[in-house]
Design an enzyme around this catalytic site. Structure first.
Site, short mmCIF file in Angstrom:
data_model
loop_
_atom_site.label_atom_id
_atom_site.label_comp_id
_atom_site.label_asym_id
_atom_site.label_seq_id
_atom_site.Cartn_x
_atom_site.Cartn_y
_atom_site.Cartn_z
N LEU A 139 82.56 -7.74 50.60
CA LEU A 139 83.79 -8.40 51.01
C LEU A 139 83.98 -9.64 50.14
O LEU A 139 83.01 -10.37 49.87
CB LEU A 139 83.74 -8.81 52.48
CG LEU A 139 84.24 -7.81 53.53
CD1 LEU A 139 84.02 -8.39 54.92
CD2 LEU A 139 85.70 -7.49 53.33
N ASP A 140 85.20 -9.91 49.69
CA ASP A 140 85.47 -11.11 48.90
C ASP A 140 85.15 -12.36 49.73
O ASP A 140 85.23 -12.33 50.96
CB ASP A 140 86.94 -11.15 48.49
CG ASP A 140 87.25 -10.16 47.38
OD1 ASP A 140 86.29 -9.63 46.80
OD2 ASP A 140 88.44 -9.91 47.11
N PRO A 141 84.80 -13.46 49.06
CA PRO A 141 84.56 -14.71 49.80
C PRO A 141 85.75 -15.13 50.66
O PRO A 141 85.57 -15.71 51.73
CB PRO A 141 84.30 -15.73 48.68
CG PRO A 141 83.75 -14.92 47.56
CD PRO A 141 84.48 -13.60 47.63
#
Length: 486
Positions: free
Chosen positions: A85-87
């Site tokens: 998951l992206d930050p």
């Protein structure tokens, strides 16, 4: 040997399997794994698993032990994730522990459900609120009905263009460098087929009723021109007006004009080049750009610099290097970057296949409406069978509350996974067994009835070499075959 007895004892109570955790905002998926290991390594729950690993290490030969690097010699709880998951995003992050890591590849291609907030009226280079502002559009006439109508073209299967932020750098090199050298870009802009099974606008925020906003930092003119030229080529590719071969030669020609213009402003050119060089590229897995020392440089889309200007992704062994990778959401008292009430926003929920870019949907939706748009928030609420707020998805904040809090929850999630796996195998066999049992009873009933009828009508004939010894058995066999086919 001792290691065998230890391994057998530990094997009876190993905490292994798959569970999910709610990833916090601003944190990398790798940092979540490191934090879990920090809590799991000294715990009682995973002590048998570590004991089993130590026992297996004792079995290794001298050469095999020497081949291990210093980092791999340390025994930790084996953990992996089933899709990052992206930050900027929060939500379901699937984790596998022990032998559960072998099942993680099954989740890379499963469907996922996301909830995102789209803010209209502006576009950024990264398609989200943490990028640099590229252009603004007129949002004064955008209504909910218009957005819902525009969403119709994003349902079902279609070709999606990945975020072109990665196209600003190819093979670690800015596009304008190719133009300066008179070389074409090394590869074309590629699309991929995606499938959106569900797409719904769940909430509509009228202007002045939300706290979402555009970024305050604008890109330099050089960057804007590069991005806009790439976007135009991408649009032409999707419309079919430009072939991929033409795209490979069109982009450098457009960017080259900007390079020549910047030559007259040497000071601005130097600043622009430095800013473009700071952009993070998204390169294919397994192909990492190497630094001057020869070491592979870790690449992460959306990595940011800290307050001192040091790039966090450079320090490979820094503590908590996966934290604070995205700026915090704006506080309510932060001035808005517009006059008046500002643009509308919308929350959209979608269920999509693997490889789908939510930020591309937000950007493309804004382009279709003609006003521009960007992603402000992103939550993965479901991945496969793992759903936020259920027993198989633990809250990250539970880790800080101690083993007495998180251990029972993880154990329950692992039990759900392991029992489901066993039940799935049992169900695969059970219907066949029941079906055969039912058919056998039906066949027996037909056998008895056939025997009674023959006994009443005529005596059993004497068998001869040319005649079957038991006509009833022949009929039974045929009946049984018919039943099996049914």
């Amino acid at each position: 040997m001792i290691w065998r007895s230890i391994y057998k004892m530990a094997q009876n109570s190993l905490a292994e399997g798959v569970f999910a955790i709610n990833k916090p905002y601003g944190m990398s998926s790798a940092q979540v794994i490191r934090d879990c290991q920090h809590h799991f390594n000294p715990s009682k729950l995973f002590a048998p698993l570590l004991a089993a690993d130590r026992a297996l290490r004792e079995k290794e030969g001298r050469y095999q032990k020497q081949r291990r690097t210093h980092a791999k010699r340390e025994i930790n709880v084996k953990i992996g994730h089933g899709g990052t998951l992206d930050p900027l995003a929060t939500g379901v992050l699937i984790l596998g522990v022990g032998k559960g890591t072998k099942a993680l590849h099954d989740f890379l291609g499963c469907t996922k459900t996301y909830e995102t907030v789209v803010v209209f009226g502006a576009s950024t280079d990264t398609y989200d609120r943490v990028g640099k502002l590229i252009k603004k559009g007129d949002y004064s006439t955008i209504t909910r009905e218009q957005v819902e109508e525009a969403l119709n073209s994003f349902r079902g299967k279609f070709q999606q263009m990945p975020p072109l932020y990665s196209a600003l750098k190819m093979n670690g090199k800015p596009l304008y460098e190719y133009a300066r050298e008179g070389k074409p870009i090394p590869r074309e802009i590629e699309t991929r087929e995606v499938d959106v099974t569900e797409l719904e606008l769940t909430e509509w925020y009228e202007p002045g009723t939300h706290n979402h906003r555009w970024p305050t930092e604008e890109a330099e003119q050089a960057e804007k021109n590069v991005v806009k030229s790439v976007w135009q080529v991408a649009k032409n590719q999707q419309d079919g007006t430009t072939s991929t071969e033409e795209a490979a030669t069109l982009i450098p020609e457009v960017v080259e004009k900007e390079v020549k213009a910047l030559a007259n402003h040497e000071s601005n050119k130097r600043a622009a080049e430095e800013r473009v060089d700071e952009l993070v590229s998204e390169e294919p897995a397994g192909k990492k750009r190497k630094t001057e020392t020869g070491a592979a440089e870790p690449m992460m889309s959306g990595a940011l610099k800290d307050k001192k200007g040091k790039d966090k992704k450079q320090d490979k062994y820094a503590k908590n290097r996966g934290l604070d990778l995205a700026p915090p959401p704006p506080s309510p008292d932060t001035p808005f970057p517009w006059e008046g009430k500002g643009p509308p926003a919308a929350k959209i929920r979608m269920t999509v296949t693997s490889g789908f870019y939510v930020r591309s949907l937000c950007h493309d939706l804004g382009e279709k409406l003609g006003c521009g748009a960007m992603m402000a928030e992103l939550v993965r609420s479901r991945q496969g069978e793992f759903v936020l707020g259920t027993d198989n998805c633990m809250e990250y904040s539970d880790l800080a509350l101690g083993e007495e809090v998180w251990a029972p929850k993880i154990q329950k999630a692992l039990d759900l996974w392991n029992n489901k796996d066993k039940a799935g195998k049992a169900q695969a066999v059970e219907p066949v067994v029941k079906k055969e049992e039912v058919k056998t009873e039906e066949v027996k009933a037909e056998e008895i009835k056939a025997e009674d009828d023959k006994t009443e009508k005529q005596p059993t004939p004497t068998p001869t070499p040319e005649q079957p010894t038991n006509e009833v058995n022949v009929e039974e066999s045929a009946s049984a075959k018919d039943g099996a086919k049914a």
